[in-house]
Design a protein around this motif. Structure first.
Motif, PDB file in Angstrom:
ATOM      1  N   ASP A 153       0.813  -1.217   0.000  1.00 16.35           N
ATOM      2  CA  ASP A 153       0.000   0.000   0.000  1.00 16.35           C
ATOM      3  C   ASP A 153       0.847   1.269   0.000  1.00 16.35           C
ATOM      4  O   ASP A 153       0.364   2.346   0.353  1.00 16.35           O
ATOM      5  CB  ASP A 153      -0.960   0.032   1.204  1.00 16.35           C
ATOM      6  CG  ASP A 153      -1.832  -1.204   1.297  1.00 16.35           C
ATOM      7  OD1 ASP A 153      -2.257  -1.697   0.233  1.00 16.35           O
ATOM      8  OD2 ASP A 153      -2.077  -1.689   2.421  1.00 16.35           O
ATOM      9  N   GLN A 154       2.109   1.131  -0.376  1.00 12.22           N
ATOM     10  CA  GLN A 154       3.004   2.275  -0.456  1.00 12.22           C
ATOM     11  C   GLN A 154       3.766   2.248  -1.775  1.00 12.22           C
ATOM     12  O   GLN A 154       3.791   1.219  -2.463  1.00 12.22           O
ATOM     13  CB  GLN A 154       4.001   2.265   0.711  1.00 12.22           C
ATOM     14  CG  GLN A 154       3.373   2.457   2.080  1.00 12.22           C
ATOM     15  CD  GLN A 154       4.408   2.626   3.168  1.00 12.22           C
ATOM     16  OE1 GLN A 154       5.562   2.962   2.909  1.00 12.22           O
ATOM     17  NE2 GLN A 154       4.008   2.404   4.409  1.00 12.22           N
ATOM     18  N   LYS A 158      -3.270   3.966  -3.036  1.00 12.76           N
ATOM     19  CA  LYS A 158      -2.599   2.944  -2.230  1.00 12.76           C
ATOM     20  C   LYS A 158      -2.301   1.662  -3.001  1.00 12.76           C
ATOM     21  O   LYS A 158      -2.200   0.587  -2.401  1.00 12.76           O
ATOM     22  CB  LYS A 158      -3.408   2.612  -0.963  1.00 12.76           C
ATOM     23  CG  LYS A 158      -3.741   3.820  -0.102  1.00 12.76           C
ATOM     24  CD  LYS A 158      -2.507   4.559   0.351  1.00 12.76           C
ATOM     25  CE  LYS A 158      -2.840   5.729   1.256  1.00 12.76           C
ATOM     26  NZ  LYS A 158      -1.659   6.526   1.637  1.00 12.76           N
ATOM     27  N   SER A 164       0.239  -0.739  -4.344  1.00 13.92           N
ATOM     28  CA  SER A 164       1.648  -0.986  -4.014  1.00 13.92           C
ATOM     29  C   SER A 164       2.481  -0.901  -5.285  1.00 13.92           C
ATOM     30  O   SER A 164       2.213  -1.630  -6.249  1.00 13.92           O
ATOM     31  CB  SER A 164       1.814  -2.362  -3.373  1.00 13.92           C
ATOM     32  OG  SER A 164       0.939  -2.516  -2.274  1.00 13.92           O
TER      33      SER A 164
END
Length: 247
Positions: A27-28, A190, A192
């Motif tokens: 989520d980054q 969000k 990834s």
């Protein structure tokens, strides 16, 4: 989460990556930066097994792979089904329309029904600002448009991670901006992502985390703000060289 521990990769006796240990949070957006030839792309390609490190541990959530041991095609395929790679060169199917390019993976690999895949592809083309290009062929697209189609095609597979290797390096600044705006939007949702880029302004905007590699070693692994505010002279020199901030 993806994590590599003590990863090593050589080419013809040259250490391309040496004892690399890095986490890539879910989520980054993690951005990998460094000088040309530093090992950035080799690290990214190792995460998708396009390169095969000689040793180290590759961990994807609860799945752990010892890179010093033979790795089965089944294991590699399981990783690739959870990830998508976007290259510099787009790699679109020239004989398929833009819409068909985005639909192809879900239909052929995930066995999604054609009607559902078509609607999802239309939605994704709208997301990347190319709804009006659905019926054209890759040869009729600009470089920026083709790269946005490649990103939509990756999103269509609902990957856990998208890997992007210098996705705008072949584009002129105006076309590059088209792609970067799309990636910023995707990052805000969000998704990834792990991105290798030369564009420091983009890295500063999009990255939750920066990994700085030089000569196959990790010299920085941490937050974006701390990277751009560092007192480390080598990193400061690199940022200055890439942004002309010293002129």
């Amino acid at each position: 989460m993806i994590e590599v521990k003590h990863l090593n990769k050589t080419f013809d006796g040259h250490n391309a990556l040496t004892d690399i240990s890095v986490q890539f949070p879910k989520d980054q957006t993690t951005v990998i930066v460094g000088p040309s030839g530093s090992g950035k792309s080799t690290l990214l390609r190792s995460l998708n097994f396009l390169e095969r490190p000689e040793s180290g541990i590759y961990q994807f959530d609860s799945d752990e792979i010892d890179l010093s041991q033979p790795i089965s095609n089944k294991t590699i395929l399981s990783i690739r089904r959870r990830t998508e790679m976007v290259f510099q060169g787009y790699n679109l199917f020239p004989h398929l329309s833009v819409l068909q390019n985005v639909m192809e993976g879900p239909i052929q690999v995930q066995k999604v029904k054609k009607a559902a895949a078509q609607q999802a592809a239309i939605d994704l083309l709208g997301k990347v600002g190319l709804a009006e290009k659905a019926s054209v062929y890759p040869s009729q697209l600009s470089g920026g448009q083709a790269q946005r189609v490649a990103i939509a095609r990756s999103l269509a597979m609902h990957p856990e991670y998208i890997f992007l290797d210098e996705p705008t390096s072949a584009l002129d600044p105006e076309l590059e901006l088209e792609v970067l705006k799309v990636l910023l939007q995707i990052a805000s949702e969000k998704q990834s992502m792990i991105i290798v880029t030369h564009n420091m302004a983009f890295a500063q905007q999009v990255a939750n985390k920066i990994v700085f590699i030089e000569d196959g070693h990790v010299l920085y692994d941490g937050g974006s703000d701390a990277f751009f505010e560092t007192d480390n002279q080598r990193i400061k020199d690199f940022i200055s060289a890439m942004t002309f901030s010293n002129i």
